[in-house]
Motif scaffolding. Structure first.
Motif, PDB file in Angstrom:
ATOM      1  N   GLY A 149      39.985  42.029  44.396  1.00  0.00           N
ATOM      2  CA  GLY A 149      41.198  41.211  44.453  1.00  0.00           C
ATOM      3  C   GLY A 149      42.198  41.752  45.446  1.00  0.00           C
TER       4      GLY A 149
ATOM      5  N   SER B 272      43.146  39.680  48.821  1.00  0.00           N
ATOM      6  CA  SER B 272      44.545  39.276  49.001  1.00  0.00           C
ATOM      7  C   SER B 272      45.203  39.948  50.202  1.00  0.00           C
TER       8      SER B 272
ATOM      9  N   VAL C 241      50.935  37.975  44.707  1.00  0.00           N
ATOM     10  CA  VAL C 241      49.798  38.717  44.157  1.00  0.00           C
ATOM     11  C   VAL C 241      50.221  39.422  42.868  1.00  0.00           C
TER      12      VAL C 241
END
Length: 156
Positions: free
Chosen positions: A24, A28, A50
């Protein structure tokens, strides 16, 4: 089931969680120090989205889990709130963390993910984190030993 009797899935799921977390961060872009530095200089606010998205998912998960489960699935421990007092150590530690984050451009979790995307110079920042944590632990243990020595009074 006590924490000594953790589920056999405990370690594999911890690794899976770390894998998802790292992926992740990489997807991101938050594993790139230049993007984090842009956020700290108010030029790119992607980090807010985020972090906000992660906070919402985590908040919902904890709200649902603590309402419908009486114990943590992997450890068997009961859910309880851990309250940390807002003291001088929180202020000092948070300030030092902030300075390190600003200088390196990356926080600890993202630093490890950054290595995964090939940013090997970040290993210097990770070494600095370990050295800083070790120095603080050493200082605290020396301080507590000195305090115990001072508080002990010889009996006559």
């Amino acid at each position: 089931m006590s924490s000594a009797e953790q589920s056999s899935l405990f370690l594999p799921l911890i690794y899976l969680g770390g894998l998802i977390f790292g992926a992740g961060l990489a997807i991101s872009g938050m594993a790139k120090p230049e993007i984090v530095l842009d956020f700290l200089q108010f030029e790119d606010f992607g980090l807010l989205f985020v972090m906000g998205g992660a906070a919402v998912v985590t908040g919902i998960t904890f709200a649902v889990a603590t309402r419908y489960l009486d114990r943590a699935p992997l450890t068997g421990d009961t859910y309880k709130r851990r309250l940390k007092s807002f003291d001088r150590n929180v202020v000092i530690g948070g300030s030092i963390f902030g300075v390190g984050w600003g200088l390196s451009g990356i926080c600890p979790g993202a630093a490890y993910a950054s290595v995964g995307i090939g940013n090997y110079p970040i290993l210097w920042a990770i070494a600095g984190m370990f050295l800083g944590a070790y120095a603080q632990g050493y200082w605290r243990s020396r301080r507590s030993t000195a305090t115990e020595t001072v508080t002990e009074t010889p009996s006559d």
